[in-house]
Design an enzyme around this catalytic site. Sequence first.
Site, PDB file in Angstrom:
ATOM      1  N   GLU A   8      -1.884  -3.515  -4.421  1.00  0.00           N
ATOM      2  CA  GLU A   8      -2.339  -2.581  -5.195  1.00  0.00           C
ATOM      3  C   GLU A   8      -3.566  -2.260  -5.003  1.00  0.00           C
ATOM      4  O   GLU A   8      -4.128  -2.386  -6.349  1.00  0.00           O
ATOM      5  CB  GLU A   8      -1.561  -1.299  -6.024  1.00  0.00           C
ATOM      6  CG  GLU A   8       0.585  -1.334  -5.700  1.00  0.00           C
ATOM      7  CD  GLU A   8       0.178  -0.397  -4.779  1.00  0.00           C
ATOM      8  OE1 GLU A   8      -0.815   0.942  -4.751  1.00  0.00           O
ATOM      9  OE2 GLU A   8       1.148   0.409  -4.146  1.00  0.00           O
ATOM     10  N   HIS A  21      -1.410  -1.339   0.222  1.00  0.00           N
ATOM     11  CA  HIS A  21      -1.596   0.204  -0.245  1.00  0.00           C
ATOM     12  C   HIS A  21      -2.641   0.570  -2.101  1.00  0.00           C
ATOM     13  O   HIS A  21      -3.321  -0.367  -2.018  1.00  0.00           O
ATOM     14  CB  HIS A  21       0.041   0.159  -1.384  1.00  0.00           C
ATOM     15  CG  HIS A  21       1.236   0.665  -0.043  1.00  0.00           C
ATOM     16  ND1 HIS A  21       1.338   1.124  -0.331  1.00  0.00           N
ATOM     17  CD2 HIS A  21       1.799  -1.535   0.395  1.00  0.00           C
ATOM     18  CE1 HIS A  21       2.583   0.949   1.008  1.00  0.00           C
ATOM     19  NE2 HIS A  21       3.204  -0.658   1.038  1.00  0.00           N
ATOM     20  N   GLU A  73      -3.373   6.557   2.760  1.00  0.00           N
ATOM     21  CA  GLU A  73      -4.032   4.834   1.916  1.00  0.00           C
ATOM     22  C   GLU A  73      -4.882   4.745   2.547  1.00  0.00           C
ATOM     23  O   GLU A  73      -5.086   3.241   3.242  1.00  0.00           O
ATOM     24  CB  GLU A  73      -3.485   4.107   1.636  1.00  0.00           C
ATOM     25  CG  GLU A  73      -2.402   4.719   0.445  1.00  0.00           C
ATOM     26  CD  GLU A  73      -1.237   3.931   0.127  1.00  0.00           C
ATOM     27  OE1 GLU A  73      -0.505   2.716   0.333  1.00  0.00           O
ATOM     28  OE2 GLU A  73       0.106   4.908  -0.716  1.00  0.00           O
ATOM     29  N   HIS A  91       0.827   3.163   4.867  1.00  0.00           N
ATOM     30  CA  HIS A  91       0.745   5.072   4.619  1.00  0.00           C
ATOM     31  C   HIS A  91      -0.112   5.713   4.944  1.00  0.00           C
ATOM     32  O   HIS A  91      -1.549   5.153   4.656  1.00  0.00           O
ATOM     33  CB  HIS A  91       0.891   5.160   3.410  1.00  0.00           C
ATOM     34  CG  HIS A  91       2.374   4.762   2.160  1.00  0.00           C
ATOM     35  ND1 HIS A  91       2.223   4.457   1.118  1.00  0.00           N
ATOM     36  CD2 HIS A  91       3.391   5.125   2.812  1.00  0.00           C
ATOM     37  CE1 HIS A  91       3.672   3.884   1.070  1.00  0.00           C
ATOM     38  NE2 HIS A  91       4.699   4.490   2.100  1.00  0.00           N
TER      39      HIS A  91
HETATM   40 ZN   LIG Z   1       1.071   2.699   0.167  1.00  0.00          ZN
END
Ligand SMILES: [Zn+2]
Length: 234
Positions: A206, A152, A48, A45
């Site tokens: 995350e 992430h 990020e 992403h």
């Molecule tokens: Zn992500």
Amino acid sequence: MKFSSESRGVIRLPFAKYGCSVLGAPLRYIPCTGPCRMLVIAGIHGEEPETTFLLSRALRAFETPFESVAFVLCANPDGMMLGTRGNANGVDLNRNFPTGNWSREPVYCRSVLEASRDTELLTGNLPGSEPETQALVSLIQELSPNLVLSMHAPMGCIDAPQQSELVRALCDTMGLLWRPDIGYPTPGSLGTWCKEQKSPECVTLELPRMSLEALFERYGSNFAALLQKVDSTF
Ligand SMILES: [Zn+2]
């Protein structure tokens, strides 16, 4: 693999090309010297960047390649350059994997954690339509790792179907809680694709929402030590 406590300004590990982005940027990874046990993927992403920065910080402590861990520092270089979550076609790569439940319906993500799902992203014309997704699928098939660690932000948890040895080590190292389910459906995601293939096991790290400086200070050396441990013991 040789570890130095001193962090340098460059990554001294060799890179190899595994594909090309929509805008023609090289997709590069850091291979390991033996059979691949784990592939770490950051920057899927584009909004990020902390995933790429933290991984870079950790890798700069190493002088020689890993035996069994390979790395993709930035799976979505166009998104990173444009500052967008998706790639240059506006596709969320983590909804574009060729899974059985892939859907053409656009997906909505949050601009900030507290916001409603206010940003529309595409999922691609077809499952696995994007060059970045295709290249990642080919790389995973070629390396055939047992584990994929997908990085992430900013949910601050370890999302994985099982509480495996890696998950426990990550929870300890990062001080984060294990979540067996992220709480919403993720058709076309890397995790769903891995589940359908039965292998590799996909673990999502995350990172919590914090400044780059705070991330480096809190996790920089611990994360490097964890990668070293995975390389030698898992
Ligand atoms: Zn992500």
